[in-house]
Design a protein around this motif. Sequence first.
Motif, mmCIF file in Angstrom:
data_model
loop_
_atom_site.group_PDB
_atom_site.id
_atom_site.type_symbol
_atom_site.label_atom_id
_atom_site.label_comp_id
_atom_site.label_asym_id
_atom_site.label_seq_id
_atom_site.Cartn_x
_atom_site.Cartn_y
_atom_site.Cartn_z
ATOM 1 N N GLY A 35 38.719 42.072 52.102
ATOM 2 C CA GLY A 35 39.094 41.870 50.710
ATOM 3 C C GLY A 35 40.588 41.968 50.492
ATOM 4 O O GLY A 35 41.313 42.571 51.299
ATOM 5 N N TRP A 36 41.028 41.352 49.412
ATOM 6 C CA TRP A 36 42.406 41.485 48.932
ATOM 7 C C TRP A 36 42.372 42.187 47.577
ATOM 8 O O TRP A 36 41.558 41.834 46.716
ATOM 9 N N PHE A 37 43.291 43.123 47.413
ATOM 10 C CA PHE A 37 43.446 43.838 46.155
ATOM 11 C C PHE A 37 44.922 43.825 45.778
ATOM 12 O O PHE A 37 45.786 43.571 46.613
ATOM 13 N N ARG A 38 45.177 44.111 44.528
ATOM 14 C CA ARG A 38 46.577 44.233 44.125
ATOM 15 C C ARG A 38 46.708 45.352 43.105
ATOM 16 O O ARG A 38 45.749 45.693 42.408
ATOM 17 N N GLY A 47 40.574 44.057 42.230
ATOM 18 C CA GLY A 47 40.150 43.157 43.287
ATOM 19 C C GLY A 47 40.643 41.754 43.040
ATOM 20 O O GLY A 47 40.566 41.250 41.914
ATOM 21 N N VAL A 48 41.144 41.108 44.073
ATOM 22 C CA VAL A 48 41.647 39.734 43.978
ATOM 23 C C VAL A 48 40.630 38.763 44.581
ATOM 24 O O VAL A 48 40.208 37.813 43.933
ATOM 25 N N THR A 58 35.042 34.628 47.687
ATOM 26 C CA THR A 58 34.912 34.859 46.252
ATOM 27 C C THR A 58 36.264 35.246 45.685
ATOM 28 O O THR A 58 36.993 36.035 46.297
ATOM 29 N N LEU A 59 36.609 34.665 44.543
ATOM 30 C CA LEU A 59 37.789 35.088 43.802
ATOM 31 C C LEU A 59 37.331 35.953 42.645
ATOM 32 O O LEU A 59 36.485 35.538 41.853
ATOM 33 N N TYR A 60 37.870 37.156 42.526
ATOM 34 C CA TYR A 60 37.454 38.069 41.472
ATOM 35 C C TYR A 60 38.333 37.973 40.228
ATOM 36 O O TYR A 60 37.905 38.315 39.133
ATOM 37 N N LEU A 61 39.550 37.528 40.398
ATOM 38 C CA LEU A 61 40.464 37.451 39.265
ATOM 39 C C LEU A 61 40.319 36.103 38.574
ATOM 40 O O LEU A 61 40.584 35.068 39.176
ATOM 41 N N ASP A 62 39.979 36.124 37.309
ATOM 42 C CA ASP A 62 39.906 34.862 36.562
ATOM 43 C C ASP A 62 41.253 34.157 36.567
ATOM 44 O O ASP A 62 41.319 32.932 36.675
ATOM 45 N N ARG A 67 44.494 28.850 41.577
ATOM 46 C CA ARG A 67 45.837 29.122 42.105
ATOM 47 C C ARG A 67 45.803 29.826 43.451
ATOM 48 O O ARG A 67 46.705 29.642 44.261
ATOM 49 N N PHE A 68 44.829 30.683 43.682
ATOM 50 C CA PHE A 68 44.749 31.457 44.925
ATOM 51 C C PHE A 68 43.598 30.945 45.771
ATOM 52 O O PHE A 68 42.528 30.611 45.257
#
Length: 124
Positions: A35-38, A47-48, A58-62, A67-68
Motif C-alpha cells: 500500500g501507499w499512504f501519505r 491511504g492512497v 485500488t485507489l482510495y483517494l477520490d 491522476r495517480f
Amino acid sequence: QVQLVESGGGLVQPGGSLRLSCSASGFEFGSYAIGWFRQAPGKEQEGVSCVRPNGENTLYLDSAKGRFTVSRDNAANTVYLQMSSLAPDDTGVYYCARRSANICARFPGAYDYWGQGTRITVSS
C-alpha cells in the motif's frame, strides 16, 4: 529483515508529475499486497492506493482518481506510484507499507512493515 525503501520524492510545480518507487527486500515480495499512504502537514495519515500481488489495484483517494496510478514489478521487488497533475494539496510524506496478507486494505493498522517515507512538495 523486511525492508521497504521509498524514493522519487522532491519539489515539483503544480501540474507536474512524479513517480515514486518502493523497493522491497527481506520477504517473498510476490505474496503480499503493498500500500501507499501519505501524511500532509498537520493532517492524519491517509491511504492512497494498494496493489495486490497479481497487479489488481485500488485507489482510495477520490482526489487521486484519474491522476495517480499504482503498479508493481514482482521481478524487481518494486511498487510504483505514478502521479500526475500534482496540486499543492498533494504535498506530504508518502509511505509504502506491506500488507500482512495478499489482499488490500485501506487502513494503516492492516500493514505490518513501513518504509521511512519520501517527501513531496508541490509548490511554485
